[in-house]
Design an enzyme around this catalytic site. Structure first.
Site, PDB file in Angstrom:
ATOM      1  N   GLU A  52      23.460 -64.650  37.044  1.00  0.00           N
ATOM      2  CA  GLU A  52      24.692 -65.385  36.714  1.00  0.00           C
ATOM      3  C   GLU A  52      24.360 -66.721  36.051  1.00  0.00           C
ATOM      4  O   GLU A  52      24.977 -67.117  35.060  1.00  0.00           O
ATOM      5  CB  GLU A  52      25.503 -65.665  37.996  1.00  0.00           C
ATOM      6  CG  GLU A  52      25.955 -64.426  38.756  1.00  0.00           C
ATOM      7  CD  GLU A  52      24.934 -63.966  39.805  1.00  0.00           C
ATOM      8  OE1 GLU A  52      23.720 -64.010  39.522  1.00  0.00           O
ATOM      9  OE2 GLU A  52      25.360 -63.562  40.885  1.00  0.00           O
ATOM     10  N   CYS A  75      25.487 -64.622  45.023  1.00  0.00           N
ATOM     11  CA  CYS A  75      25.015 -65.099  46.331  1.00  0.00           C
ATOM     12  C   CYS A  75      25.730 -66.385  46.713  1.00  0.00           C
ATOM     13  O   CYS A  75      26.114 -67.188  45.865  1.00  0.00           O
ATOM     14  CB  CYS A  75      23.502 -65.291  46.311  1.00  0.00           C
ATOM     15  SG  CYS A  75      22.957 -66.577  45.204  1.00  0.00           S
ATOM     16  N   CYS A  87      24.821 -68.946  43.658  1.00  0.00           N
ATOM     17  CA  CYS A  87      25.487 -68.707  42.371  1.00  0.00           C
ATOM     18  C   CYS A  87      26.981 -68.996  42.441  1.00  0.00           C
ATOM     19  O   CYS A  87      27.586 -69.378  41.443  1.00  0.00           O
ATOM     20  CB  CYS A  87      25.286 -67.266  41.927  1.00  0.00           C
ATOM     21  SG  CYS A  87      23.580 -66.928  41.466  1.00  0.00           S
ATOM     22  N   ARG A 187       5.591 -45.385  39.623  1.00  0.00           N
ATOM     23  CA  ARG A 187       4.623 -46.314  40.250  1.00  0.00           C
ATOM     24  C   ARG A 187       4.888 -47.748  39.811  1.00  0.00           C
ATOM     25  O   ARG A 187       4.727 -48.682  40.591  1.00  0.00           O
ATOM     26  CB  ARG A 187       3.195 -45.920  39.857  1.00  0.00           C
ATOM     27  CG  ARG A 187       2.714 -44.658  40.512  1.00  0.00           C
ATOM     28  CD  ARG A 187       1.296 -44.372  40.043  1.00  0.00           C
ATOM     29  NE  ARG A 187       0.794 -43.117  40.573  1.00  0.00           N
ATOM     30  CZ  ARG A 187      -0.335 -42.553  40.173  1.00  0.00           C
ATOM     31  NH1 ARG A 187      -1.080 -43.142  39.243  1.00  0.00           N
ATOM     32  NH2 ARG A 187      -0.734 -41.406  40.704  1.00  0.00           N
ATOM     33  N   THR A 199      -5.995 -36.226  50.530  1.00  0.00           N
ATOM     34  CA  THR A 199      -5.753 -36.361  49.084  1.00  0.00           C
ATOM     35  C   THR A 199      -6.783 -37.285  48.449  1.00  0.00           C
ATOM     36  O   THR A 199      -7.303 -37.013  47.371  1.00  0.00           O
ATOM     37  CB  THR A 199      -4.323 -36.896  48.840  1.00  0.00           C
ATOM     38  OG1 THR A 199      -3.416 -35.935  49.371  1.00  0.00           O
ATOM     39  CG2 THR A 199      -4.033 -37.119  47.371  1.00  0.00           C
ATOM     40  N   LEU A 207      -4.368 -44.278  41.468  1.00  0.00           N
ATOM     41  CA  LEU A 207      -2.991 -44.662  41.820  1.00  0.00           C
ATOM     42  C   LEU A 207      -2.530 -45.924  41.100  1.00  0.00           C
ATOM     43  O   LEU A 207      -1.741 -46.703  41.631  1.00  0.00           O
ATOM     44  CB  LEU A 207      -2.841 -44.829  43.352  1.00  0.00           C
ATOM     45  CG  LEU A 207      -3.274 -43.622  44.190  1.00  0.00           C
ATOM     46  CD1 LEU A 207      -3.126 -43.917  45.678  1.00  0.00           C
ATOM     47  CD2 LEU A 207      -2.481 -42.369  43.822  1.00  0.00           C
TER      48      LEU A 207
END
Ligand code: AOF
Ligand code: ZN
Length: 381
Positions: A52, A75, A87, A187, A199, A207
């Site tokens: 804003e 907020c 805001c 990701r 894994t 990753l």
């Protein structure tokens, strides 16, 4: 332009913060006067301006008497941990005539209070425009701010017969590079990626985000014995300090110290009934560290536990047109004996990616969205 188009623009702006706003939401704002957009803004990252305020400060002309479109309730709080001023004060000071929001902010410090503050100052507030889109954009934030736990997204690449690998643990590659690119985008958008030790052992994964531009997530490993080989990527590459290994309190102290000396974070949590790190304890600790969202990338035992304990919010399955036969199943025993007890995903979405099908769905949208789901009737049960 219509109301919806202005809100759609606010959502597009909000998305510019994707991957960078956590633990804050993605928020966009548009200021409209005489049927024209005269100011735009979005929240880039924590500590920086709210959408804003950026829209107000970017306005090309006087905003007195203009309307504002924002995907989240402005907020109104000023708690000690708050990084920027409320805001609502700024919106009131600038004499904005009307505010359109998609949803309230489920942050307990705001949650309807922002709307009340504006209305008490004589500014009408309209809520609900593109609410469903706005809720999905910030689904991780909405879950986290109400529960303190990350939003959990199970991602699987599967053969048509429900396998994630052959019996010799080969899984490279079930899905093609276009599907894997989507995973790298995930990701980037999520705070962390989690895998089990099996894994890690089978794939030595990195990753990281490589197939698209973006930022790397935290990498979470469940490793009850701290057996991860020290030359493996997750504990030896340049991002080792973004690796968090969850183990048990009984884990070997020397192994722990060796990993920590490389910058790896090692956390001991209580064991579950099978002697693995307890998933609820893991999620609580991740939430405590400000991790709001998690992609679970395997393997089968880990998927099964998240499903069995109802600890996931969303599923993405990438079905490739291959049949593996005997191999490693994506999901093990869930104790389901009648079809009526099977898990039926909600709000499903199906897309083709070359010759694959990407199925997305939610476990329980009402649980994920909390108070927002109760106020918004448009969600299906
Ligand atoms: C808004 N506009 O653009 C955002 C909001 O620490 P702070 O000052 O950045 O405040 C963070 C909180 O503000 C966050 O938890 C959420 O309730 C709200 N986010 N609100 O009016 C924005 N990002
Ligand atoms: Zn704000």
């Amino acid at each position: 332009m219509y109301h919806e188009e202005y809100m759609a623009r606010a959502l597009t702006l909000a998305e510019k913060g994707s991957g960078y706003t956590s633990p804050n939401p993605m928020v966009g704002a548009v200021i409209v006067k005489n049927g024209r957009i005269i100011g735009e803004g979005y929240h880039p990252r924590p500590g920086e301006k709210h959408a804003e305020v950026m829209a107000i400060e970017n306005a090309s002309e006087s905003i007195e008497g203009a309307e504002m479109y924002c995907n989240l309730e402005p907020c109104s709080h000023d708690t000690p941990e708050k990084r920027t001023p409320p805001c609502t004060l700024r919106v009131i000071r600038e004499n904005i005539k009307k505010v359109h929001i998609a949803t309230i902010d489920p942050n307990p410090h705001v949650s309807g209070h922002g709307v009340n503050v504006l209305q008490s100052a004589g500014i009408p507030v309209e809520t609900g425009l593109m609410a469903e889109e706005a809720m999905h954009l910030n689904e991780a934030y909405f879950k986290y701010i109400q529960t303190g736990l990350p939003f959990v997204h199970l991602k699987m690449a599967i053969s048509l017969d429900g396998r994630i690998a052959t019996s010799s643990s080969d899984s490279k590659w079930i899905s093609d590079s276009a599907a894997r690119k989507i995973v790298h985008e995930l990701r980037h958008r999520y705070d962390a990626v989690l895998v089990g030790f099996n894994t890690v052992k089978a794939d030595n994964p990195q990753l990281t985000v490589r197939l698209v531009d973006g930022r790397h997530p935290y990498r979470i490993v469940l490793d009850k014995n701290l057996s991860i080989p020290t030359h493996y990527s997750l504990v030896s590459d340049e991002f080792a300090e973004k690796t968090i290994i969850f183990t048990l309190p009984t884990a070997d102290k020397e192994k722990k110290a060796r990993l920590e000396s490389r910058g790896v974070i090692v956390e001991a949590v209580q064991g579950d009934h099978n002697g693995h790190p307890d998933l609820t304890a893991v999620l609580k600790e991740l939430g405590r560290r400000g991790i709001t969202s998690l992609v679970v990338e395997g393997g089968g035992r880990v998927y099964t536990e998240f499903i069995n304990q109802q600890l996931f919010d969303k599923v993405s399955m990438f079905f490739a047109p291959i049949i593996i036969g005997r191999g490693i199943e994506a999901v093990g025993d869930l104790g389901v004996t009648s079809i009526a007890d099977a898990i039926r995903l909600q709000n499903t979405n199906y897309q083709t990616i070359n010759d694959q099908i990407w199925v997305q769905g939610y476990r329980n949208l009402h649980e994920t969205f909390g108070i927002l789901a109760r106020e918004d009737a448009c969600l299906q049960d």
